[in-house]
Write a protein that holds these residues in place. Structure first.
Motif, PDB file in Angstrom:
ATOM      1  N   ALA A 155      14.381  55.819  59.533  1.00  0.00           N
ATOM      2  CA  ALA A 155      15.292  55.712  58.384  1.00  0.00           C
ATOM      3  C   ALA A 155      16.381  56.781  58.447  1.00  0.00           C
ATOM      4  CB  ALA A 155      14.514  55.822  57.075  1.00  0.00           C
TER       5      ALA A 155
ATOM      6  N   GLY B  12      10.024  57.118  58.357  1.00  0.00           N
ATOM      7  CA  GLY B  12      10.956  58.128  57.872  1.00  0.00           C
ATOM      8  C   GLY B  12      11.943  58.571  58.941  1.00  0.00           C
TER       9      GLY B  12
ATOM     10  N   ARG C  47      17.887  51.032  58.875  1.00  0.00           N
ATOM     11  CA  ARG C  47      17.427  52.118  58.014  1.00  0.00           C
ATOM     12  C   ARG C  47      16.749  51.648  56.732  1.00  0.00           C
ATOM     13  NH1 ARG C  47      22.205  56.521  59.241  1.00  0.00           N
ATOM     14  NH2 ARG C  47      21.534  56.844  61.400  1.00  0.00           N
TER      15      ARG C  47
ATOM     16  N   CYS D  24       8.310  53.502  55.791  1.00  0.00           N
ATOM     17  CA  CYS D  24       7.926  54.862  55.384  1.00  0.00           C
ATOM     18  C   CYS D  24       7.173  54.827  54.051  1.00  0.00           C
ATOM     19  CB  CYS D  24       9.180  55.731  55.286  1.00  0.00           C
ATOM     20  SG  CYS D  24       8.883  57.410  54.725  1.00  0.00           S
TER      21      CYS D  24
ATOM     22  N   GLN E 188      12.947  52.568  55.874  1.00  0.00           N
ATOM     23  CA  GLN E 188      12.562  53.257  54.640  1.00  0.00           C
ATOM     24  C   GLN E 188      11.393  52.534  53.973  1.00  0.00           C
ATOM     25  OE1 GLN E 188      13.608  56.237  53.550  1.00  0.00           O
ATOM     26  NE2 GLN E 188      12.070  56.053  51.948  1.00  0.00           N
TER      27      GLN E 188
END
Length: 178
Positions: free
Chosen positions: A42, A39, A50, A57, A54
């Motif tokens: 990201a 996270g 990113r 995450c 993500q």
């Protein structure tokens, strides 16, 4: 706290874990840290990373959900070290994450932690006599493996990004001043 330091704390805690519940708890902690690192990368990492971050995450979030503490608590669990009727007090160490000073170091360390979690969980699954506990442990192994795959993918992407940046800088310096 920095990501690399939190990973070291997690690896130490996992190495000290003996009881199946402690190992499952450390697997959950590792997944929560995976989610937090993904996270943060990201949101604050290089734009080229990113999307992969993500995904990391999200994998960590799914990994946190593989352990059904309420099922383990119900009806006097036979899991050693587990107080029947109440789940462990889980406070994620990941909540202490404030920065990722070294993205590569954090990802390499996180990959090592997730690998160690997988190995520890295999030992727990092999020693389990209770079917429900066994299958939850297998799900946690799969989740650790998926998260580790995401870490390796992010490391590959980071290497490509760094290589591209170095190529661009070399090209710019070779072109000289305009």
């Amino acid at each position: 706290m920095d990501a690399v330091r939190l990973i070291r704390v997690g690896r130490h805690a996992l190495a000290q874990s003996q009881a199946p519940l402690d190992i499952l708890t450390e697997a959950w902690q590792a997944q929560a840290l995976t989610q937090a690192i993904g996270g943060m990368l990201a949101m604050k990492g290089p734009p080229e990373l990113r999307g992969e971050a993500q995904g990391l995450c999200e994998a960590g979030g799914r990994g946190c959900g593989t352990i059904d503490w309420s099922t383990l608590c119900a009806g006097g669990s036979s899991v050693p070290g587990f107080p029947a009727g109440q789940p462990p007090e889980l406070r994620p160490r990941a909540a202490q994450l404030v920065e990722i000073a070294d993205a590569r170091g954090a990802l390499v360390g996180l990959g090592a932690l997730l690998g160690e979690v997988g190995i520890a969980l295999v030992g727990v699954a092999c020693a389990s006599d209770e079917e429900g506990f066994y299958w939850q442990t297998i799900e946690a192994i799969d989740a650790a493996d998926e998260s580790n795959d995401r870490v390796r993918g992010l490391l590959r992407r980071l290497t490509m990004w760094e290589h591209g940046r170095l190529q661009g800088a070399a090209h710019d310096s070779a072109a000289g001043p305009s």
